[in-house]
Each structure stands twice: as structure tokens, then as C-alpha cells.
Design an enzyme around this catalytic site. Structure first.
Site, PDB file in Angstrom:
ATOM      1  N   GLU A   1       0.948  -1.190   0.090  1.00 31.02           N
ATOM      2  CA  GLU A   1       0.044  -0.053   0.092  1.00 31.02           C
ATOM      3  C   GLU A   1       0.958   1.056   0.150  1.00 31.02           C
ATOM      4  OE1 GLU A   1      -2.970   0.246   3.061  1.00 31.02           O
ATOM      5  OE2 GLU A   1      -3.684  -1.374   3.006  1.00 31.02           O
TER       6      GLU A   1
HETATM    7  C1  NOJ Z   1      -4.550   1.416   5.329  1.00 33.44           C
HETATM    8  C2  NOJ Z   1      -5.504   0.560   5.287  1.00 33.44           C
HETATM    9  O1  NOJ Z   1      -5.179  -0.737   5.118  1.00 33.44           O
HETATM   10  C3  NOJ Z   1      -6.346   0.753   4.008  1.00 33.44           C
HETATM   11  O2  NOJ Z   1      -7.571   0.053   4.380  1.00 33.44           O
HETATM   12  C4  NOJ Z   1      -6.610   2.376   3.974  1.00 33.44           C
HETATM   13  O3  NOJ Z   1      -7.595   2.552   2.819  1.00 33.44           O
HETATM   14  C5  NOJ Z   1      -5.274   3.266   3.943  1.00 33.44           C
HETATM   15  N1  NOJ Z   1      -4.758   2.840   5.233  1.00 33.44           N
HETATM   16  C6  NOJ Z   1      -5.682   4.586   4.137  1.00 33.44           C
HETATM   17  O4  NOJ Z   1      -6.355   4.999   5.138  1.00 33.44           O
END
Ligand code: NOJ
Length: 585
Positions: free
Chosen positions: A414
Site C-alpha cells: 500500500e
Molecule cells: C491502510 C488500510 O489498510 C487501508 O484499508 C486504508 O484505505 C489506507 N490505510 C488509507 O487509510
């Protein structure tokens, strides 16, 4: 063969080239803003991500059970504007549409999560398996593979079956370890012939701290000082058990890998010449990423966590530490249970030492750390309140992982940025900037020797952003949530990311500048398209509301007032501009 003297001239030339490349590169170490032009190793995997509760919708369809997020979001006052993920992006019904967006980007992988209660409605495998849920993920996986996109699958992105929360207290209870293992085993059995990358947990820090300590997230418990540590302890054990299950029962046949996705902000000392600040910053990272990574790579919690929580617990008159302990058998069972490490990273903080009172009433995960977090007011913060763009922190975090955990294989699971806007905006220049700089820091980290194999932009679509509802948009694609069909529109960042992928990096300044310019050019026509569509759906909504007197005031505000105010303000600014121009002439 080259004659001898020519060969040595070649060697000298090569050496000079290498040295000057190294010099170029070294220069980036002392200069935060330096941009490094170069490409990623061949085979580097580019992707985008999503999660089940945030995008699927269909919360009560086709035999799905309730998750803690279904229940939490339906309680008044928990989520901004009392929004829920009931329908969200309707991803459950849009496999084909979304896979074509993924194809459009030419992604190598797509990261999504499996909803546990969609497969096992009560969370307990012996109760019932929902074949319709299995079918949905079968279709998604097959469709991805038909299009040569590698699925990376997360087993737990926060949507625990509600029954497990009610019956056992969720992650507070050790029985979750076996229930989660059974769910994972079912996924290996049904999907494992096609899935080669499994992630057990997504961001367990958030599950533990926000779910069981502050209560901002589901299940909303405020068990300060204990809840987060206990949840984390059970999650780490559950992760290890699932890794062993895969290792002993499936790896031989399926030849996949099992990892975990950990989140971590980088912590930079406020004063780099002050030992106390240096230690506080290290503590910040150890209490964040290290809390989970250290047991998984080294078998036990970071020493500094054991020291700090242990000392505070003693001062509070407790006989044992609030931080649970692993037995020697557990330590060796947990150590080494990671084939690759997923890293979720968004932002950085400056850290300074701060002594917190040690009385029992103020005990919490946060006070245990004895530090204060600061931000530089010059850091850009286009969206979420907590998210400042500090690209250089990413390189430091990746290097920290390399040195602390023996240079493991990393997938960035991410990374991305949001915007806070009720008006439509597809020209997301700040996101282009964020991606450009963060991806560049990752490239520098690879040059430093960090073993990063792939990158996942967060997220493919705008979606339900947990307690913030739909107010924070992380997507590469804009989703019009006011329209029942939830149409998707590309933001300018789609064009930019596409070019980074096609070039596998950043070839040279002229080209990269061109990509940015072109991306911004294309978005204005998509913007017009969307504005027209939004006007049409606003009109349709007005008609609907006139016919439905029971529709709530809330709906009226989000569906009509906000877009109307947006349209009016655009019109007024245009009139004002024309007026100004006329006066000038
Ligand atoms: C981390 C989380 O895993 C995800 O679900 C979320 O959208 C992002 N942070 C942004 O806040």
C-alpha cells in the site's frame, strides 16, 4: 576477443561510468529533494490494491454473514455522516469492469482481500460454507488470470465475522487462532491452485490499536493499555499458524508464498544530535512496525517494547507486564514465518522524547512510548488529516527493514494519497506528485540494496474509507457514489502511473515532465464528462426525493446540497472572472 589494450581501456571506461553513476546516486543521500532518473530491475511487479469491505458492497447478498464492520458502520455516530459500506463501489457485481481498468493500467498484479464472512458466514467453518461466496472469488481470480494479472490475496483486511466477536470477543480471544486457520485453510484448498501470493493480515497495527484500544474502528472497543497488546499477540500467533499450515500442507503442491502486510510510518528524530530524540524515533518505529515484524523475523517483541511496557506496568503496581510474553516454544514457532514482507506506507513524523505520567488511569499503548509526534508545517497534506507527503521517509523505512530483518523480500502492498473534496476533481496533480516522489524514493532504496520486488498503488478505486466514510478518496479511479451504478472515471494519475509502468521507472527528466503535462491535459475532458453526468444524476435524485418524502435530511445534504453548491460556485466564479476580464478591457 578484444585486443588486450582495448579491453583495458574498456575496463577503465566502465569503472569511470560506474563511479560517476555511484557519485550521482550518493548525491541523493544528502539531498532529500534530489530526483533520481533510472529504471527498476527487470520483472519488477506493478499493481494496485483494494479490500473487500471497502469496495465490494453486497453486504447482505448471496448468503454472506455479517462482519464487525457491517455492524459497526450501522451504529449511529461511528462513521462520518453515518455512511456504510453496504453498497460502496458495488465491486461484487463489477468484476469485468474492474479487471478492464486494471488492464487499462497494464498492471502486473492486483491486490484484493477475501471477506471471511462471505465464505464462512459465522466464521466457524463447521457451521456452514457459503458456496456462492466461493464462486465470486473464483470468478474474480479466473478473470484476472485470463488477463495475465497476478492476484495477491489478503486473508484478513479487518472484516471479522460478527459472530466471532460476539461469542468470543474477537481478537481478544486465543480461539481466533484456530478459526482463522480453518478459514485460511479453506482458501488454500479452494483457490490455492491459482494463488501464489498470500497475505495473512493487512495492517494488524490498526486492527489492534484502532479496534481494541481507541475504538475508532470496529469492533469499537476501548480497552486501554491492554486491548491492543492482547489483540496483537493473538494475531501474531494466528499468522504463524497459517504460515505453518501452508508450509506443511500446501507449499509442496501449490508452490506459493505466505507473507504479512505491515504498516509503518517513518519516525525521524527532531534533533539528530540529541541521543534522546534518536532513541525516541527508534522507539516510534519499533512500537509500530517492529511490534509485529520483530517476533516474525526474530521470535520475540522488540527489546525496547518489553522494557518500556514492563517498566510502566511495574510502576502502575501490576505484577506482570501488560505486554504479553511468548513461551520459548512459541518463539521458535513464530520466528521465520514470512516468505515475503508486505509494507504499507503513507507518511512520516518527527519524533521527540517526552516523559508520560505512569499512573494506571493514563495507561495506553500511546503513553507507553514516551514520545511526542510532530509534523513540519511545510509538508503537503492534500487529503487525510494524518497523511503528510514526506517521500524521503519511505526510503529510510525501507532501509530500516533491510538492516533490521536481514534484507527480506519486500512487496510494497500500500502506498498512496487521498483528497478531501466533495466537489469532483479528476485533475489530481498532487497525487501525480506524490506517486512520482514516493516511487522514486523506492527506486533509490532498491539502489541502496533493499530487496523490493513489487509496488502496489493504494488504491485502484475511491472507496469506503473506514471511519471517514466516503470523504477521503484514495483512488486512481474516481467513483461517483451518488450514482446508483457507481461509474468509475480515470483521474489524471492513471495516465501518469501507466507511463511509469510502461517505462518501468523514470527514463529522463524531459519524458517524465511530458507525462505529467499530458496526464493533466487529458483529465479536463474527463472532468467535463463527469460534471455532465453528475448534473444528470443530481436531477434524477431530486425527482426521486420529491416522490419519496421519507428520505432523510442527511441524504438531501450529501446528494443534493453539496453538488448544487459546487455547481453554483463554479458558475459564480466563471461570472466573476468574466466580469473582471471585461473591466480590464
Ligand atoms: C491502510 C488500510 O489498510 C487501508 O484499508 C486504508 O484505505 C489506507 N490505510 C488509507 O487509510
Amino acid at each position: 576477443m578484444l585486443p588486450r589494450c582495448e579491453a583495458s581501456v574498456c575496463h577503465v571506461l566502465m569503472l569511470v561510468l560506474c563511479l560517476s553513476a555511484a557519485e550521482d546516486f550518493d548525491w541523493t543521500k544528502n539531498n532529500h529533494g534530489a530526483f533520481y532518473y533510472g529504471t527498476f530491475p527487470a520483472g519488477f511487479s506493478w499493481g494496485a490494491g483494494s479490500s473487500a469491505y471497502q469496495t465490494e458492497g453486497a453486504w447482505d447478498k448471496d448468503g454472506k454473514g455479517l462482519s464487525i464492520w457491517d455492524v459497526f458502520s450501522h451504529k449511529k455516530g461511528k462513521i462520518l455522516l453515518n455512511e456504510t459500506g453496504d453498497s460502496s463501489c458495488e465491486g461484487y457485481y463489477k468484476i469485468k469492469d474492474d479487471v478492464s481498468l486494471i488492464k487499462e493500467l497494464k498492471l502486473n498484479h492486483y491486490r484484493f482481500s477475501i471477506s471471511w464472512p462471505r465464505l464462512i458466514p459465522t466464521g466457524i467453518k463447521s457451521d456452514h460454507i457459503n458456496e456462492k461466496g466461493i464462486q465470486y472469488y473464483d470468478q474474480l481470480i479466473d478473470h484476472l488470470l485470463e488477463n495475465k494479472i497476478t492476484p495477491i490475496v489478503t486473508l484478513y483486511h479487518w472484516d471479522l465475522p460478527q459472530v466471532l466477536q460476539e461469542k468470543y470477543g474477537g481478537w481478544q480471544n486465543i480461539s481466533m487462532v484456530n478459526h482463522f486457520n480453518e478459514f485460511a485453510n479453506l482458501c488454500f484448498e479452494r483457490f490455492g491452485n491459482r494463488i501464489k501470493y498470500w497475505i495473512t493480515f493487512n495492517n494488524p497495527w490498526s486492527v489492534a490499536v484502532e479496534g481494541y484500544e481507541t475504538g475508532e474502528h470496529a469492533p469499537g472497543l476501548k480497552l486501554r493499555g491492554m486491548g491492543a497488546y492482547r489483540a496483537a499477540h493473538n494475531i501474531i500467533k494466528a499468522h504463524a499458524k497459517v504460515w505453518h499450515t501452508y508450509d506443511t500442507q500446501w507449499r509442496g503442491k501449490q508452490k506459493g508464498m505466505v507473507g504479512i502486510s505491515l504498516s509503518g510510518d517513518w519516525g525521524e528524530p527532531v534533533d539528530i544530535s540529541n541521543q534522546k530524540d534518536i532513541e525516541a524515533a527508534e522507539r516510534y518505529v519499533q512500537f509500530y512496525l517492529g511490534w509485529f515484524a520483530t517476533p516474525i523475523f526474530h521470535g520475540d517483541y522488540p527489546q525496547v517494547m518489553k522494557d518500556f511496557v514492563g517498566r510502566k506496568s511495574a510502576q502502575q503496581g501490576l505484577g506482570t507486564s501488560r505486554l504479553p510474553t511468548f513461551s520459548p516454544q512459541e518463539k521458535s514457532y513464530i520466528k521465520g514465518t514470512c516468505d515475503f514482507l508486505g509494507i504499507g506506507h503513507f507518511t512520516t513524523r518527527y519524533i521527540t522524547q517526552k516523559n508520560n505520567p505512569s499512573d494506571r488511569s493514563s495507561s495506553s499503548y500511546f503513553t507507553d512510548r514516551d514520545l511526542a509526534e510532530l509534523v513540519d508545517p511545510r509538508w503537503p497534506d492534500p487529503g487525510s488529516e494524518w497523511l503528510y507527503s514526506v517521500p524521503w521517509g519511505f526510503r529510510r523505512l525501507l532501509n530500516f527493514v533491510k538492516t533490521q530483518y536481514g534484507n527480506p523480500m519486500i512487496y510494497v502492498t500500500e502506498n498512496g494519497v487521498s483528497e478531501k473534496m466533495s466537489c469532483t476533481e479528476l485533475c489530481d496533480e498532487w497525487r501525480i506528485q506524490y506517486f512520482k516522489e514516493y516511487i522514486n524514493e523506492m527506486l533509490k532504496a532498491i539502489k541502496d540494496g533493499v530487496n523490493v520486488k513489487g509496488y502496489t498503488a493504494w488504491s485502484l478505486l475511491d472507496k469506503f474509507e473506514w471511519d471517514e466514510g466516503y470523504s477521503e478518496r484514495f483512488g486512481l479511479y474516481y467513483v461517483d457514489f451518488r450514482n446508483r451504478n457507481k461509474p468509475r472515471y480515470p483521474k489524471a494519475s492513471v495516465q501518469f502511473y501507466k507511463r511509469v509502468i510502461a517505462s518501468n521507472g523514470f527514463p529522463n527528466q524531459r519524458e517524465v515532465e511530458n507525462w505529467r503535462r499530458k496526464a493533466v491535459e487529458t483529465c479536463s475532458s474527463s472532468n467535463q464528462l463527469l460534471a455532465a453526468e453528475e448534473q444528470r444524476s443530481t436531477a434524477a435524485n431530486i425527482l426521486r426525493l420529491i416522490h419519496d418524502p421519507l428520505t432523510s435530511h442527511m441524504e438531501m445534504v450529501t446528494e443534493i446540497v453539496v453538488p448544487t453548491v459546487c455547481t453554483l460556485s463554479i458558475l459564480l466564479s466563471a461570472i466573476f472572472l468574466m466580469f473582471l476580464l471585461r473591466r480590464r478591457n
